[in-house]
Structure formats: C-alpha cells, structure tokens
Design a protein around this motif. Structure first.
Motif, PDB file in Angstrom:
ATOM      1  N   LYS A  42       0.818  -1.218   0.000  1.00 50.76           N
ATOM      2  CA  LYS A  42       0.000   0.000   0.000  1.00 50.76           C
ATOM      3  C   LYS A  42       0.854   1.272   0.000  1.00 50.76           C
ATOM      4  O   LYS A  42       0.495   2.293   0.577  1.00 50.76           O
ATOM      5  CB  LYS A  42      -0.976   0.000   1.186  1.00 50.76           C
ATOM      6  N   ALA A  43       2.015   1.164  -0.623  1.00 51.23           N
ATOM      7  CA  ALA A  43       2.928   2.307  -0.670  1.00 51.23           C
ATOM      8  C   ALA A  43       3.595   2.441  -2.038  1.00 51.23           C
ATOM      9  O   ALA A  43       4.605   3.113  -2.167  1.00 51.23           O
ATOM     10  CB  ALA A  43       3.993   2.148   0.412  1.00 51.23           C
ATOM     11  N   GLY A  44       3.048   1.771  -3.054  1.00 54.65           N
ATOM     12  CA  GLY A  44       3.607   1.897  -4.403  1.00 54.65           C
ATOM     13  C   GLY A  44       4.959   1.242  -4.574  1.00 54.65           C
ATOM     14  O   GLY A  44       5.709   1.609  -5.476  1.00 54.65           O
ATOM     15  N   LYS A  45       5.265   0.263  -3.740  1.00 55.87           N
ATOM     16  CA  LYS A  45       6.606  -0.314  -3.806  1.00 55.87           C
ATOM     17  C   LYS A  45       6.655  -1.821  -4.046  1.00 55.87           C
ATOM     18  O   LYS A  45       7.718  -2.343  -4.359  1.00 55.87           O
ATOM     19  CB  LYS A  45       7.384   0.009  -2.512  1.00 55.87           C
ATOM     20  N   CYS A  46       5.543  -2.525  -3.886  1.00 56.64           N
ATOM     21  CA  CYS A  46       5.621  -3.984  -4.073  1.00 56.64           C
ATOM     22  C   CYS A  46       5.194  -4.412  -5.471  1.00 56.64           C
ATOM     23  O   CYS A  46       5.504  -5.514  -5.910  1.00 56.64           O
ATOM     24  CB  CYS A  46       4.789  -4.708  -3.023  1.00 56.64           C
ATOM     25  N   GLY A  47       4.466  -3.540  -6.167  1.00 59.22           N
ATOM     26  CA  GLY A  47       4.048  -3.855  -7.533  1.00 59.22           C
ATOM     27  C   GLY A  47       2.910  -4.858  -7.628  1.00 59.22           C
ATOM     28  O   GLY A  47       2.654  -5.401  -8.696  1.00 59.22           O
TER      29      GLY A  47
END
Ligand code: SF4
Ligand code: F3S
Ligand code: FES
Length: 248
Positions: A54-59
C-alpha cells in the motif's frame, strides 16, 4: 468529508465475468485500493484483490482504473469527481485468476530467459570498479518494482497473444539493455535481444514509459539505445564481412 462513490468492479474468473455495480463510502485522503478493501469488508467478502505494501513499492496492486493501467494504491480518489462512476478491472494482458487478480507467470518465464550478469572470470568480488555514470544508469533500471504495467500495456502482447512467445516485453528488454550497457558484463547480448527476445517487435510507441509508476524512461534510456547498438552492429562493415565469411 465522506461521500458515496459509484463503482463498477469486474467480478469473475477464468471462465468469464462482468462488471458489477457498487456504491461505496469514500473518506478523505483515500486511494482506490482503500475502497476495494472497504468493498471486501462490507459488501463483497469473496472479492479477490492482490496487494501488499500500500505504498507503491511492491508492484502487486496493478489494475485498470477507468481503463488506465495503474497501481490501485497510488490512485487517489481525490483525482475523480464525486459523481463519476469509476471502473476497476484486472490488467488485460494476463489471464484472470479471479476478480482483480491475474496470473502474471508470463513475466517470471521471461525473466528466467535472460542470462544472468556475467562479469569477467578473473575479476573477484570486491575488485569491481565502475564509473558513476554507469552506476546511475543501472540504478534507474533497478527502481523497477515489477508491477508489470509496462508489460500489460505494450500493444505487442496486449493485442496479440501469439507474440507472447517471441517477445520478452519492455521490462525484460530493459533488463537485457541494462546488462548490455554494464561495463563489467562480458556476454554478447545484442544478437539474442533481436533473435531470442523480440527487440524488433518494439516500434517505440512509449506506452510502457507512460505507465511506469517509477518513471523509468524505459524507451529512451533502455530500448532505443539497445536498438541503436543492434543496428550499428548490423550495418558495421566489419561485422557484416565477418558474418558473410563465417556463414559460408
Ligand atoms: Fe512496473 Fe516500470 Fe518495472 Fe515496468 S519498468 S514493471 S512499469 S516498475
Ligand atoms: Fe511496447 Fe514500449 Fe516498445 S510499449 S512497442 S515496448 S516502446
Ligand atoms: Fe504495493 Fe500497491 S500495494 S504497490
């Protein structure tokens, strides 16, 4: 101030499905993923959604919101009007498993087809030396979070299932370009890029670059330089002569 938003969310599985209408409460500061979670919690407990950070980092949370491929956790509700109907669909290029979750296995297959970094054999770890400009180039490409939005949006595979076999897609052509331009990689990757990974299928439409949430200049910094290298080699008279001689 909260409000009720109108959503059309694709529900179904590999055998078929359709958009289902929902009215869902929206609170200030929320993103589309928050709304999907509220929908799960209040009206659609069996709805499948893939997410993690939920932070735009795991894709993980890639979907098509109002037809545009994007990360649901980065799609702010404040960018839509309150009376707008928002559609949320699974990314289109990969087979649906259920609801918003697709099978992105294609990408892992393509990743495995790219030979690993190959430093000179006599160079020990700790002896690697690189110019800062080469480090910076690799670092841009390594910002990739493997959301596969670029792979999803590229028309070469989006509209042509038959191209999935010969075409690696922008994410993996970028990986090949990264290694090809790496000063310590000794493997020749140009011929393979063209013949085995389908570089020639890319006609530089740049849709991949447009959707990349990490703002990686996939086309300008990876695909075009790779194409230039392949073209230089093809038209290099020495390479041409060498091919003629060795192919005889
Ligand atoms: Fe996603 Fe960009 Fe990586 Fe493509 S290159 S998988 S769009 S982060
Ligand atoms: Fe596809 Fe990107 Fe090339 S969208 S056609 S890989 S520039
Ligand atoms: Fe990780 Fe959206 S939940 S990128």
């Amino acid at each position: 101030m909260g409000y009720q938003a109108q959503f059309k969310v694709w529900r179904g599985d590999a055998t078929g499905g359709d958009f289902v209408d929902y009215r869902v409460e929206v609170e200030e500061g929320e993103v589309v993923l928050d709304i999907m979670h509220r929908l799960q919690a209040t009206q659609a407990g069996d709805m499948a959604v893939r997410w993690n950070c939920k932070a735009g980092k795991c894709g993980s949370c890639s979907a098509e919101v109002n037809g545009r491929p994007r990360l649901m956790c980065m799609a702010r509700m404040s960018t839509f009007t309150e009376d707008e109907t928002i559609t949320v669909a699974p990314i289109r290029t990969f087979p649906v498993i259920r609801d918003l979750v697709t099978d992105v296995d294609f990408n892992y297959h393509k990743a495995r087809e790219v030979p690993a970094f190959a430093p000179p054999e006599d160079l020990a770890p700790g002896e690697y030396r690189m110019a800062q400009v080469d480090v910076d180039r690799s670092q841009e490409f390594r910002k990739c979070i493997e959301c596969f939005l670029c792979q999803n949006v590229c028309h070469v595979v989006r509209d042509h299932e038959e191209n999935k076999e010969p075409f690696a897609g922008p994410r993996y052509l970028m990986r090949i370009a990264e290694l090809e331009m790496h000063p310590l990689d000794v493997r020749d990757r140009q011929e393979a890029a063209q013949d085995d990974h389908g570089l020639g299928y890319c006609n530089i439409t740049k849709c991949c670059t447009e959707v990349c949430p990490e703002h990686i200049k996939i086309t300008d910094n990876a695909l075009i330089p790779m194409k230039e290298r392949v073209a230089d080699r093809k038209y290099d008279p020495l390479v041409w002569l060498g091919r003629k001689i060795f192919k005889r």
